[in-house]
Design a protein around this motif. Sequence first.
Motif, PDB file in Angstrom:
ATOM      1  N   LEU A  10       0.042 -10.523  -0.548  1.00 25.39           N
ATOM      2  CA  LEU A  10       0.809  -9.278  -0.694  1.00 25.39           C
ATOM      3  C   LEU A  10       2.247  -9.479  -0.209  1.00 25.39           C
ATOM      4  O   LEU A  10       3.213  -9.070  -0.876  1.00 25.39           O
ATOM      5  CB  LEU A  10       0.105  -8.172   0.096  1.00 25.39           C
ATOM      6  N   ALA A  31      -0.202  -0.248  -1.615  1.00 28.51           N
ATOM      7  CA  ALA A  31      -1.149  -1.078  -2.381  1.00 28.51           C
ATOM      8  C   ALA A  31      -2.261  -0.188  -2.924  1.00 28.51           C
ATOM      9  O   ALA A  31      -2.640   0.792  -2.283  1.00 28.51           O
ATOM     10  CB  ALA A  31      -1.746  -2.155  -1.477  1.00 28.51           C
ATOM     11  N   VAL A 108      -0.101  -4.509  -5.745  1.00 27.45           N
ATOM     12  CA  VAL A 108       0.992  -3.861  -5.025  1.00 27.45           C
ATOM     13  C   VAL A 108       1.579  -2.833  -5.979  1.00 27.45           C
ATOM     14  O   VAL A 108       1.996  -3.173  -7.085  1.00 27.45           O
ATOM     15  CB  VAL A 108       2.094  -4.873  -4.613  1.00 27.45           C
TER      16      VAL A 108
END
Lengths: 114, 218
Positions: A10, A31, A108
């Motif tokens: 991420l 997210a 994301v």
Amino acid sequence: MHEGAIVRSLFNIVESYRSKAELKEVHKVKAVIGELHQVVDEFMSMYFDFMKAEIEGFENAVLEIEKRYPVLRCDNCKETDILKEAVFTCSKCNSGRTEIIQGNELYVDSIEGC
Amino acid sequence: MSKKGIKVMKKILNINDRIASELRSELDKKGVFFINMMSSPGSGKTTLIEKSADKYKDELFVIEGDIQTTLDSERLSKLGIRVYQINTGPFGGDCHLEAGWIRSALDESDISNVKYLIVENIGNLVCPAEFDIGAHSNAVVLSVTEGEDKPFKYPLAFRSSRLCIITKTDLLPHLNVSIENLKKNVLKVNPQMEIIEVSSKTGSGLPGWFEYLQRNRR
């Protein structure tokens, strides 16, 4: 605990977008995670906080997680159903020809900063 | 400084998935069938591979994933199986393998004449299921001693697999476990799952495993 590996990935994405947008500070990372992933939100946040401490400009960043519940669609009778337990056959006609149409997300969504 | 919101919409594991996809294409070109074995510790993955040695050792390459020790790869090496050991311990002790680990292992290995690549993922029914490592088929290995309820407890491992190998069936007479119920539960979680029942101890069911390998030969 695979959440550490997920949060590492991420950050790679967030850093790349942050750099393109020339953000000095990141305030929020959002997210979207489907419930079919065996991801524990508290561990995600814990790793996020550990890792953000190493990166300049993330001091005040928070991780927001939007969960998506699993939805199954039957290819046979076209019934759509929210999955309440891990049974992936159709609750109406018992067919095994089903498809997950929600609940597999792991992405994301957005970042905010200045 | 003005506040900015940026829409990203990017899969978190996109880099892992890209490496996995490249590995699959590369192995397709080389005519190698790649199986990713996932299970809890002690399900009998290594023993099943040992039992495959007589028939397949010249065509088999195994990547062993463990947090610590080289015990499993030593067992396979003794039988003449080519094996590469990954220990995640010195690198943070990850409880799963990612596509990058497999990429590095293959870059350092000679897989000429190999027809089957088997990865013995780290013993754990949760984490490995999240990561595509480039396999053509994920195989979840479940011993009968683990009980009938495991498909419901670890659905992702069963959802992400095409093959379920039920092991240690010789122990069924000693257990309060119904193999029929177990298979029904597997199919409730993954109605498309192919199921093979084996006992590596007695050899029962091994022909089904060999037939699976043969059928998927590239």
